[in-house]
Design an enzyme around this catalytic site. Structure first.
Site, PDB file in Angstrom:
ATOM      1  N   HIS A  65     -23.836   1.504   6.687  1.00  0.00           N
ATOM      2  CA  HIS A  65     -24.185   1.559   5.275  1.00  0.00           C
ATOM      3  C   HIS A  65     -23.659   2.806   4.575  1.00  0.00           C
ATOM      4  O   HIS A  65     -23.157   2.713   3.443  1.00  0.00           O
ATOM      5  CB  HIS A  65     -25.704   1.433   5.112  1.00  0.00           C
ATOM      6  N   HIS A  76     -22.359   3.692  11.739  1.00  0.00           N
ATOM      7  CA  HIS A  76     -22.528   4.412  10.473  1.00  0.00           C
ATOM      8  C   HIS A  76     -22.113   3.468   9.359  1.00  0.00           C
ATOM      9  O   HIS A  76     -21.266   3.790   8.520  1.00  0.00           O
ATOM     10  CB  HIS A  76     -21.692   5.696  10.470  1.00  0.00           C
ATOM     11  N   ARG A 126     -21.274  14.970  18.485  1.00  0.00           N
ATOM     12  CA  ARG A 126     -22.348  15.912  18.817  1.00  0.00           C
ATOM     13  C   ARG A 126     -23.311  15.327  19.847  1.00  0.00           C
ATOM     14  O   ARG A 126     -23.882  16.058  20.664  1.00  0.00           O
ATOM     15  CB  ARG A 126     -23.100  16.342  17.558  1.00  0.00           C
ATOM     16  N   HIS A 180     -33.669   2.749  11.627  1.00  0.00           N
ATOM     17  CA  HIS A 180     -32.542   3.378  12.301  1.00  0.00           C
ATOM     18  C   HIS A 180     -32.999   4.314  13.409  1.00  0.00           C
ATOM     19  O   HIS A 180     -32.387   4.369  14.472  1.00  0.00           O
ATOM     20  CB  HIS A 180     -31.706   4.154  11.282  1.00  0.00           C
ATOM     21  N   GLU A 193     -22.117   4.244  18.425  1.00  0.00           N
ATOM     22  CA  GLU A 193     -23.153   4.172  17.399  1.00  0.00           C
ATOM     23  C   GLU A 193     -22.556   3.661  16.092  1.00  0.00           C
ATOM     24  O   GLU A 193     -21.335   3.606  15.927  1.00  0.00           O
ATOM     25  CB  GLU A 193     -23.816   5.535  17.176  1.00  0.00           C
ATOM     26  N   LYS A 227     -20.867   6.860  24.463  1.00  0.00           N
ATOM     27  CA  LYS A 227     -21.840   6.145  23.650  1.00  0.00           C
ATOM     28  C   LYS A 227     -21.146   5.636  22.399  1.00  0.00           C
ATOM     29  O   LYS A 227     -20.191   6.241  21.914  1.00  0.00           O
ATOM     30  CB  LYS A 227     -23.002   7.064  23.258  1.00  0.00           C
TER      31      LYS A 227
END
Length: 764
Positions: free
Chosen positions: A122, A120, A141, A69, A118, A116
């Site tokens: 799992h 999460h 953040r 990751h 991303e 952006k």
């Protein structure tokens, strides 16, 4: 509450502290490197770098920072090609790109936008609410750390079958987590997706996107420069939640009975994050921040090593000064903790007092834990004893790089040969009508209000468009009405049939969705979700998707500003559909002149832009009606997509509405456009395709349904011709029915009832 600068009481421990001195003296001590996810050769390399065995604290840092990751060790070799894409855009330049917390794009008038997406994934399976909530918190953040005010979020989601037992567990919790955290922060959720497929059963995808706005001069970067500058940790206290969380959990495959590893999932506090946002923005405005980094995956291990590596290369930290929620935490646990709502700032000594005063104003705890040095080493002490002494770049940036074997799977040819075009299809008006109703009510195409009504889409008052519009749109400047539009898209079935083309199709659809509202597409962020990189077939899918995305970005003239890779998304031997989610951001000069998605008035002409071909493989019709996946995905003309986007920008103020054609083709676009205000339409399919079924359900790319007043029709057709975009007048809006001449009549109310009933019937 005053900032706390005193050290907490030492943790009570019966074990002997593993210091650098001790590590040099007992080189043969057994260490749990395999339990921390490291391979034997990786552990050997750490020993080679250090010239000794690592301390337990160093081992903890390397294990989380060298995880899949955090280090991208299986994907780096393929991601590097994105740097071949020119960073200049047609509307300005990229101010920050790959390698930073988020990409930053100049949108004119002195403004920049950072965005952006991303994953999460799992953690959201293990604990749906907190996994999804902290996914939102983490991406927010990242945006904040660039110097921007977060202004909107989006959530591309993937689940197993809607009627599966586990979907009823994870879906409500994930949606609740996304909504709770975003709503508490006061951030509108302006779009996303909710897609259902059997391959996501046991491995849902929770991708989170955030958009932020800043002035050019407010840009901040993650670096620790200037020997003697102070390192301040501020925000929430560090606890035991998330130890080994996303960094380890996202680097493992789930077995058939659940996650192979179950470290503690992070626990979010959105109210603390709201204070942190406002506090950080005031710190920026006061000019007291020399460098900044958020604490997300890998926590302090990431923040300290990345800041030092990107700066002058040295940092000294007194770890025992970190404020704790749990005084029993060992140094290793503090370094690995992924507790949320924390930031790390580099501050010049003369500014420390002002920094701490601002934190006190916002009731945010802050403590000086170290300083920047010129040693070229990251040195961390625990109550005066050295527990970490490493070259920071070896932790943050010079991790292992794997050129994993990849090969086109043997089954790919057979899959592509099994074309959906050969499947039985409806032939008469009654069957076509029934198919429209079945598709509008299918899980992937039905009304998602059950989800989106849990989100505040209009807080802050600058939301211009939100779900179910083709793209989300927000106002950036109140005076000029400058704004941005964002869309996320991916059809995993297309990517399974052809991962190179599938990634390009995801980009093209997102690009087109942004353009339908009148925005000029500028830049891309991606979230590449795939199965295990240890499977050569999965790595081939990943490599092909990266190559396809790079080639398409070059053709469309949009750079990749950054993104995320999520691997090991599979349960046992079942990998998810390759899911390269692509987000596209575009600029809108005046949001008051955007083009809506649905029909706005009766008596307007309907024009179909683009060409319809017999392309049904991978389609929603094949998936829903036949449970079929095979054949080749629709062809893609990237030059044509670029011309279409230019035309759509040129039609602002001319077209009354514009809706992209994608899943279920023209039939779904007509229905969704009619649902907007309950306005029906009468259409003739003769100008679309000779086969009425193909005309209604083909998923050919590069098509948009446009409505236009009769007075402006000739102007629209002339502009389409000037951009070399095919345009056919196919009908007119009006009435309370969807009428397909010579085939069927379907009341809008009946179709809408089917469309809205699906999720409530299953989820309550």
């Amino acid at each position: 509450m005053r900032p706390v600068t005193d050290a907490p009481a030492p943790a009570e421990s019966t074990s002997v502290l593993d210091t650098v001195e001790r590590a040099a003296g007992d080189p043969d001590r057994s260490q749990p490197w395999a339990d921390l996810g490291l391979k034997e050769d990786e552990y050997a390399r750490i020993r080679e770098i250090l010239g000794r065995r690592p301390t337990s604290s160093e081992l903890a840092m390397y294990s989380v920072m060298w995880s899949e990751h955090c280090s991208y060790k299986s994907s780096k070799v393929h991601l590097r090609q994105f740097s071949e894409i020119p960073q200049e855009t047609r509307a300005g330049k990229m101010l920050a790109g790959i390698g930073e917390n988020a990409g930053v794009i100049d949108i004119g008038q002195g403004y920049a936008v950072t965005f952006k997406v991303e994953s999460h994934n799992h953690p959201s399976y293990v604990e749906p609410h907190q996994g999804a909530a902290t996914g939102i918190g983490g991406i927010v953040r990242d945006i904040l750390a660039m110097g921007a005010r977060p202004v909107a979020v989006m959530d591309p989601l993937r689940f197993g079958p809607l009627d599966a037992e586990d979907t009823s567990r994870v879906l409500p919790g994930i949606v609740e987590g996304v909504g709770h955290y975003g709503n508490c922060l006061g951030l509108p959720n302006i779009g996303g997706e909710a897609v259902f497929d059997a391959t996501y059963l046991g491995n849902p995808l929770v991708n989170a996107l955030c958009v932020g706005v800043l002035r050019h001069e407010d840009l901040h970067l993650a670096k620790a420069s200037g020997a003697g500058n102070q390192v301040i940790l501020y925000g929430a206290r560090t606890g035991g939640d998330g130890i080994g969380g996303v960094s380890v959990l996202a680097s493992e495959t789930f077995d058939a009975d659940g996650p192979a590893k179950r470290p503690s999932v992070q626990v979010g506090d959105p109210f603390m994050e709201k204070l942190l946002i406002e506090c950080t923005l005031e710190l920026f405005a006061a000019g007291v921040v020399a460098g900044i980094q958020d604490l997300g995956g890998a926590g302090l291990s990431c923040a300290t090593s990345e800041l030092a590596s990107a700066g002058d290369g040295g940092m000294h930290v007194e770890l025992d000064k970190v404020l704790l929620r749990d005084s029993t935490l060992a140094p290793e646990e503090i370094l690995m903790s992924e507790s949320q709502e924390r930031m790390m700032a580099v501050v010049e000594p003369d500014d420390v007092a002002a920094f701490l005063a601002i934190c006190a104003k916002w009731d945010v705890e802050a403590v000086v834990i170290g300083e920047v040095t010129d040693t070229g080493r990251l040195e961390i002490d625990w109550h005066g004893e050295r527990v970490v002494d490493v070259p920071p770049r070896t932790v943050a940036h010079d991790g292992p790089v794997y050129e994993r074997p990849y090969a086109r799977p043997d089954w790919q040819d057979g899959l592509q040969a099994d074309a959906a075009e050969a499947l039985p299809r409806p032939s008469g008006g009654d069957e076509l009508r029934a198919t429209v109703l079945r598709l509008v009510a299918s899980p992937n195409l039905c009304d998602k209000s059950w989800i989106t009504d849990q989100y505040d889409r209009y807080v802050r008052g600058n939301t211009v468009l939100a779900q179910p519009s083709d793209s989300g749109m927000v106002r950036v400047d109140d005076e000029s009405n400058l704004g941005v539009a964002v869309s996320t898209d991916c059809n995993g079935r297309f990517a399974k049939l052809d991962p190179y083309l599938g990634a390009q199709l995801a980009l093209a659809e997102s690009y087109r969705n942004v353009a339908t509202g009148g925005a000029v597409p500028l830049a891309v962020s991606d979230c590449l979700n795939f199965g295990s990189p240890e499977d050569p077939a999965v790595m081939w899918q990943f490599a092909e998707a990266c190559r396809g995305l790079k080639d398409a970005c070059l053709e469309l003239g949009v750079p990749v500003t950054g993104g995320n890779v999520s691997l090991y998304n599979q349960t046992g031997e079942t990998a998810i559909l390759p899911t390269p989610v692509v987000a596209v951001l575009g600029v809108v000069e005046d949001v008051t002149r955007r083009t809506p998605t649905g029909f706005e008035a009766a008596g307007e002409e309907l024009v179909l832009l683009g060409t319809t071909r017999e392309e049904l493989s991978g389609s929603e019709w094949a998936h829903v009606v036949h449970g079929h996946l095979g054949g080749r995905p629709p062809a893609l003309d990237l030059a044509g997509e670029r011309r279409l986007a230019a035309l759509l920008a040129d039609l602002v103020g001319v077209a009354s509405s514009a809706h992209d054609l994608s899943d279920a083709g023209l039939a779904q676009a007509l229905a969704e456009s009619a649902f907007h205000r309950g306005i029906g339409a009468t259409v003739s399919l003769a100008e679309v395709h000779e086969d009425p079924f193909v005309a209604l359900f083909a998923e050919s790319t590069g098509r948009v349904l446009v409505s236009v007043s009769a007075d402006a029709l000739n102007e629209l057709l002339a502009r389409a011709a000037s951009h070399d975009v095919p345009a056919a007048v196919i009908g007119r809006t009006g009435g309370e029915d969807l009428v397909v001449e010579g085939q069927f009549t379907l009341p809008v109310a009946e179709a809408r009832a089917a469309w809205t009933a699906t999720l409530p019937a299953v989820l309550g």
